[in-house]
Design an enzyme around this catalytic site. Structure first.
Site, PDB file in Angstrom:
ATOM      1  N   HIS B 121      -2.819   5.153  -1.849  1.00 29.35           N
ATOM      2  CA  HIS B 121      -2.255   6.208  -0.716  1.00 29.35           C
ATOM      3  C   HIS B 121      -3.372   6.877  -0.357  1.00 29.35           C
ATOM      4  CE1 HIS B 121       0.147   9.626   0.688  1.00 29.35           C
ATOM      5  NE2 HIS B 121       1.092   8.922   0.864  1.00 29.35           N
ATOM      6  N   ASP B 200      -2.048   7.758 -10.293  1.00 31.49           N
ATOM      7  CA  ASP B 200      -1.144   8.233  -9.015  1.00 31.49           C
ATOM      8  C   ASP B 200       0.114   7.721  -9.528  1.00 31.49           C
ATOM      9  OD1 ASP B 200       0.415   8.772  -7.279  1.00 31.49           O
ATOM     10  OD2 ASP B 200      -1.014   8.000  -5.509  1.00 31.49           O
ATOM     11  N   GLN B 203       5.078   6.590  -7.238  1.00 32.87           N
ATOM     12  CA  GLN B 203       5.846   5.688  -7.132  1.00 32.87           C
ATOM     13  C   GLN B 203       6.447   5.162  -8.523  1.00 32.87           C
ATOM     14  OE1 GLN B 203       7.033   5.357  -4.261  1.00 32.87           O
ATOM     15  NE2 GLN B 203       5.698   5.950  -2.880  1.00 32.87           N
ATOM     16  N   LYS B 226      10.348  12.551  -4.370  1.00 32.26           N
ATOM     17  CA  LYS B 226      10.573  11.054  -4.659  1.00 32.26           C
ATOM     18  C   LYS B 226      11.761  10.653  -5.637  1.00 32.26           C
ATOM     19  CE  LYS B 226       6.119   9.879  -2.300  1.00 32.26           C
ATOM     20  NZ  LYS B 226       6.391   9.544  -1.027  1.00 32.26           N
ATOM     21  N   CYS B 366       0.441   5.476   4.783  1.00 33.07           N
ATOM     22  CA  CYS B 366      -0.495   6.259   4.314  1.00 33.07           C
ATOM     23  C   CYS B 366      -1.514   5.642   3.594  1.00 33.07           C
ATOM     24  CB  CYS B 366      -0.168   7.679   3.550  1.00 33.07           C
ATOM     25  SG  CYS B 366       0.798   8.621   4.169  1.00 33.07           S
TER      26      CYS B 366
END
Lengths: 122, 408
Positions: B121, B200, B203, B226, B366
């Site tokens: 991202h 990261d 998700q 999220k 993104c």
């Protein structure tokens, strides 16, 4: 659906002036990163500041492609000054369809690219 | 997990637009919110609105306790050894910027490198791209294989003694690829034990069981919105010893212990990194979201999404003209499917699907470097969560067929 009226789909499937010029006076490309449109405009300008030829390329949605196709038809033979005077309202009347907020950007992108290309020839 | 009971917890699913229900397939962008989270935030507004750490009165103490309990709950949720390691930020982007801005000045000199991947991202790409070169280092990009996965053996070429940071996504927001974090950490540390590893997990934390100790990474980042929480609250988790020696990111109120005309003594962890009045109700909302997810159980969440994803891949593959991206194996794939429809631009796909309230995302998500690498323009993306049903997928398939008919 109203937005995809026949004329728009026709321009999308068979765009006018789609391709490249052999020796363009100016070229400009812009992205619409929100939805992934990419439009390149190549123009041929003569000594009297008239756009004698124009081609566009890139990838975009039906609205942006149809807008580019119709716009390139419209501006052939117009002066740079005339082209710079065009506004988003002119694009909306070309497309003659109901655009939601998120589609306005798609419709106007080709004009933005064209005007940037025209400005860069000054 | 009972899907119909779960769906009842989300008031927005009762909404009808033009008389039709909502088919929400954009959970990778943001998740819907259960009543439990909304109530927790409303309770702060209606019964104990007060600033944290400052007041001596009851309501302020309640607010402080609720804020800190949220932190404790989040720490436990990802198996963090201490709640001091949980820093509240605005979102994943801010967490990653915090790391880039505070880590790089003292760590990067000429000849050093940072490694990221092609499928990041922008939030885990642009900060490094912009700042690593500023300090004289280079950014190395780890490419993916044809199937959308990373090849661990590539690390031998990418990481050396002068590589200071390796940062990568735990789950790709486009391809759905679940990266083998602990294996990557081990491979990196074998080559260079001093190299930091950042994941990261924006998700990942909402969708799969996360254990930061088992992962072994030095820092992870994620966003509240999220994972059923509000937008505007995010988390940075970092090993305490590392966080402790990191300089502050933002200066101001709350992050100090003593301030004098000539110098300032900074506050303890994690407050050193939380300048100014924080998003109190946001943290409380995120804490409630975590509690809600814990009640369901993250194993159940993952099981449900795997089932939905497998079903969606099968259904989408059966439509001629659909191209899907990312790993085919549901075991290493999260609940996100990027696809293209031959002859129709994604924006048009989304617009026609919207006629039936089918919400998907289109564009670059993104992740422009990834799309350039794949050699495609924009893509359509459908993404799932605990409230996604097979009927939602069926509606998507029907919608796609409608699009194809219109553009035939």
């Amino acid at each position: 659906m109203d937005i995809y009226r026949e004329l728009i789909l026709d321009h999308y499937k068979h765009p006018h002036n789609f391709g490249h010029l052999s020796k363009p006076t100016a070229t400009h490309t812009l992205f619409n990163s929100a939805c992934g449109d990419k439009i390149t405009m190549e123009i041929q300008v003569d000594k009297k500041d008239i756009v004698t030829d124009i081609q566009f390329s890139g990838e975009g949605c039906a609205i942006s492609q149809a807008s580019a196709s119709m716009l390139t038809d419209l501006v052939k033979g117009k002066t740079k000054k005339e082209i710079l005077k065009l506004t988003s309202a002119d694009i909306f009347s070309l497309l003659n369809t109901e655009l939601s907020v998120s589609r306005v950007k798609c419709a106007v992108l080709p004009l933005e690219v064209l005007q940037k290309a025209v400005t860069s020839t000054v | 997990m009972n899907i119909s009971t779960t769906r009842k917890d989300f008031p927005i699913l009762k909404r009808r637009i033009n008389g039709k229900p909502i088919v929400y397939l954009d959970s990778s962008a943001t998740s819907l919110k259960p009543q439990y989270v909304i109530d927790a935030m409303t309770k702060y507004y209606t019964t104990y609105t007060a600033n944290v750490f400052r007041g001596i009165y009851t309501m302020s103490e309640e607010a402080t306790a609720a804020y800190e309990n949220a932190r404790k709950r989040i720490a436990k949720f990802i198996n963090a050894p201490s709640e001091k390691e949980i820093v509240f930020t605005k979102n994943t982007s801010e967490s990653l910027n915090l790391l880039a801005y505070t880590l790089l000045p003292s760590r990067i000199t000429k000849g050093d490198s940072v490694v990221t991947t092609i499928m990041e991202h922008h939030s885990n790409f642009v900060p490094w791209q912009q700042l690593v070169t500023k300090y004289g280092g280079t950014l190395r990009v780890w490419n993916i294989q044809k199937d959308g996965t990373l090849n661990i053996h590539d690390l031998k070429k990418l990481v050396d003694r002068k590589t200071k940071i390796v940062t990568f996504t735990a789950v790709s927001n486009v391809l759905g690829t679940i990266t083998p974090i602990s294996e990557i950490v081990k491979a990196v540390k074998r080559i260079n034990p001093d190299c930091l590893v950042i994941a990261d997990a924006a998700q990942a934390v909402p969708h799969i069981p996360v254990d930061v100790v088992a992962w072994g990474a030095d820092a992870i980042t994620f966003s509240g919105h999220k994972m059923l929480g509000p937008s505007g609250i995010g988390v940075l988790w970092m090993k305490e010893a590392l966080l402790d020696i990191l300089p502050p990111f933002l200066y101001g109120g709350d992050m100090i212990r003593e301030v004098h005309v000539k110098d300032t003594l900074f506050n303890d962890l994690p407050h050193k990194f939380e300048a100014g009045t924080p998003f109190i109700e946001g943290a409380i909302g995120l804490g409630a979201a975590v509690e809600y997810l814990q009640k369901i159980g993250m194993d159940q969440v993952r099981r449900h999404e795997k089932e939905i994803t497998s079903y969606a891949m099968k259904r989408l593959l059966s439509i001629p003209g659909v191209t899907m991206y990312g790993p085919k194996n549901p075991e290493i794939r999260g609940g996100v499917i990027a696809f293209r429809l031959e002859g129709v631009h994604p924006h048009d796909v989304a617009q026609i699907l919207d006629e039936d309230n089918i919400c998907i995302r289109v564009g670059y998500h993104c992740a422009m470097p990834l799309h350039e690498f794949l050699g495609v323009g924009a893509t359509c993306r459908a993404s799932f969560y605990i409230y996604t049903t097979k009927e939602d997928i069926d509606a998507l398939v029907l919608g796609i067929k409608k699009v194809q008919k219109m553009f035939k």
